[in-house]
Scaffold this motif. Structure first.
Motif, mmCIF file in Angstrom:
data_model
loop_
_atom_site.group_PDB
_atom_site.id
_atom_site.type_symbol
_atom_site.label_atom_id
_atom_site.label_comp_id
_atom_site.label_asym_id
_atom_site.label_seq_id
_atom_site.Cartn_x
_atom_site.Cartn_y
_atom_site.Cartn_z
ATOM 1 N N GLY A 1 17.339 -48.491 46.674
ATOM 2 C CA GLY A 1 16.864 -49.813 46.301
ATOM 3 C C GLY A 1 17.746 -50.939 46.814
ATOM 4 O O GLY A 1 18.793 -50.722 47.420
ATOM 5 N N ASP A 2 17.288 -52.143 46.559
ATOM 6 C CA ASP A 2 18.022 -53.347 46.949
ATOM 7 C C ASP A 2 18.420 -54.118 45.697
ATOM 8 O O ASP A 2 17.567 -54.447 44.874
ATOM 9 N N VAL A 3 19.694 -54.411 45.566
ATOM 10 C CA VAL A 3 20.187 -55.183 44.432
ATOM 11 C C VAL A 3 19.968 -56.663 44.734
ATOM 12 O O VAL A 3 20.378 -57.156 45.780
ATOM 13 N N ASP A 4 19.307 -57.353 43.815
ATOM 14 C CA ASP A 4 19.089 -58.791 43.953
ATOM 15 C C ASP A 4 20.219 -59.502 43.209
ATOM 16 O O ASP A 4 20.174 -59.680 41.993
ATOM 17 N N PHE A 5 21.245 -59.893 43.949
ATOM 18 C CA PHE A 5 22.418 -60.499 43.328
ATOM 19 C C PHE A 5 22.144 -61.903 42.809
ATOM 20 O O PHE A 5 22.861 -62.378 41.937
ATOM 21 N N ASP A 6 21.120 -62.584 43.329
ATOM 22 C CA ASP A 6 20.782 -63.915 42.835
ATOM 23 C C ASP A 6 20.243 -63.857 41.408
ATOM 24 O O ASP A 6 20.502 -64.747 40.599
ATOM 25 N N LYS A 7 19.484 -62.815 41.093
ATOM 26 C CA LYS A 7 18.908 -62.675 39.751
ATOM 27 C C LYS A 7 19.818 -61.896 38.812
ATOM 28 O O LYS A 7 19.606 -61.893 37.608
ATOM 29 N N SER A 8 20.810 -61.216 39.347
ATOM 30 C CA SER A 8 21.714 -60.403 38.532
ATOM 31 C C SER A 8 22.780 -61.278 37.881
ATOM 32 O O SER A 8 23.122 -62.343 38.374
ATOM 33 N N ASP A 9 23.295 -60.785 36.756
ATOM 34 C CA ASP A 9 24.363 -61.473 36.041
ATOM 35 C C ASP A 9 25.658 -60.703 36.312
ATOM 36 O O ASP A 9 25.986 -59.747 35.620
ATOM 37 N N THR A 10 26.384 -61.131 37.349
ATOM 38 C CA THR A 10 27.578 -60.400 37.786
ATOM 39 C C THR A 10 28.825 -61.274 37.714
ATOM 40 O O THR A 10 29.674 -61.212 38.587
ATOM 41 N N LEU B 1 24.739 -57.188 34.412
ATOM 42 C CA LEU B 1 23.320 -56.878 34.440
ATOM 43 C C LEU B 1 22.829 -56.987 35.880
ATOM 44 O O LEU B 1 22.937 -58.051 36.491
ATOM 45 N N TYR B 2 22.313 -55.882 36.429
ATOM 46 C CA TYR B 2 21.849 -55.857 37.808
ATOM 47 C C TYR B 2 20.332 -55.737 37.847
ATOM 48 O O TYR B 2 19.742 -54.990 37.072
ATOM 49 N N VAL B 3 19.723 -56.458 38.777
ATOM 50 C CA VAL B 3 18.287 -56.387 39.034
ATOM 51 C C VAL B 3 18.124 -55.671 40.370
ATOM 52 O O VAL B 3 18.608 -56.140 41.394
ATOM 53 N N ILE B 4 17.421 -54.526 40.327
ATOM 54 C CA ILE B 4 17.283 -53.678 41.510
ATOM 55 C C ILE B 4 15.809 -53.524 41.836
ATOM 56 O O ILE B 4 15.007 -53.170 40.975
ATOM 57 N N GLU B 5 15.456 -53.798 43.090
ATOM 58 C CA GLU B 5 14.067 -53.684 43.542
ATOM 59 C C GLU B 5 13.894 -52.389 44.312
ATOM 60 O O GLU B 5 14.745 -52.014 45.113
ATOM 61 N N GLY B 6 12.778 -51.717 44.064
ATOM 62 C CA GLY B 6 12.494 -50.460 44.749
ATOM 63 C C GLY B 6 11.015 -50.155 44.712
ATOM 64 O O GLY B 6 10.189 -51.022 44.374
ATOM 65 N N LYS B 7 10.661 -48.912 45.037
ATOM 66 C CA LYS B 7 9.265 -48.477 45.052
ATOM 67 C C LYS B 7 9.145 -47.109 44.422
ATOM 68 O O LYS B 7 10.066 -46.305 44.465
ATOM 69 N N THR B 8 7.942 -46.846 43.879
ATOM 70 C CA THR B 8 7.656 -45.534 43.320
ATOM 71 C C THR B 8 7.138 -44.625 44.431
ATOM 72 O O THR B 8 6.972 -45.043 45.573
ATOM 73 N N ALA B 9 6.855 -43.384 44.078
ATOM 74 C CA ALA B 9 6.303 -42.444 45.053
ATOM 75 C C ALA B 9 4.897 -42.863 45.480
ATOM 76 O O ALA B 9 4.454 -42.529 46.572
ATOM 77 N N GLN B 10 4.194 -43.606 44.625
ATOM 78 C CA GLN B 10 2.854 -44.101 44.952
ATOM 79 C C GLN B 10 2.914 -45.442 45.670
ATOM 80 O O GLN B 10 1.894 -46.110 45.809
ATOM 81 N N ASN B 11 4.095 -45.850 46.092
ATOM 82 C CA ASN B 11 4.328 -47.094 46.842
ATOM 83 C C ASN B 11 4.039 -48.349 46.013
ATOM 84 O O ASN B 11 3.586 -49.362 46.537
ATOM 85 N N VAL B 12 4.296 -48.264 44.716
ATOM 86 C CA VAL B 12 4.174 -49.417 43.826
ATOM 87 C C VAL B 12 5.561 -50.052 43.714
ATOM 88 O O VAL B 12 6.545 -49.366 43.423
#
Length: 125
Positions: A76-85, A93-104
């Motif tokens: 995944g990709d960590v969104d540091f702008d939305k995370s509280d670091t 608190l980290y916000v991580i973007e990714g995808k499921t096996a069904q590409n959601v």
């Protein structure tokens, strides 16, 4: 000294050097995490991982699985702008973007403490 002799000395040194490097690094669990995204994801994967009640409820809905969460924590990709670091805080608190096996597309919210990491929420993007 002829070219053939110089080239043979070069090859002997190259083979011995490759052997020494392979010997030194063969038994170690060596990782090269130079970028912040890779360091954060590696840190979260290596800690004891827990699931909050809200995350467990979303996992029970069956549109996302634990395997999807683990893949997001690896690729995944960590969104540091939305995370509280904020520096010096014990809990981040980290916000991580990714995808499921069904590409959601999914967004994970992970609370990172000193001794453990807790998945707080899973959001369908």
């Amino acid at each position: 000294m002829k070219f053939v002799q110089r080239f043979s000395y070069y090859l002997i040194g190259l083979v011995l050097g490759c052997f020494v490097v392979a010997l030194v690094f063969s038994g170690k669990d060596t990782r090269c995490n130079y970028f912040p995204n890779a360091r954060v994801l590696n840190d979260l994967r290596n800690k004891p991982f827990e699931y909050s009640a809200k995350a467990t409820q979303v996992l029970n809905e069956k549109w996302v699985t634990i395997a999807d969460v683990k893949n997001t924590l690896e690729f995944g990709d960590v969104d540091f702008d939305k995370s509280d670091t904020e520096f010096g805080k014990k809990t981040k608190l980290y916000v991580i973007e990714g995808k499921t096996a069904q590409n959601v597309a999914i967004i994970l919210t992970v609370k990172n403490e000193e001794g453990k990491a807790t998945l707080e929420n899973i959001i369908k993007k």
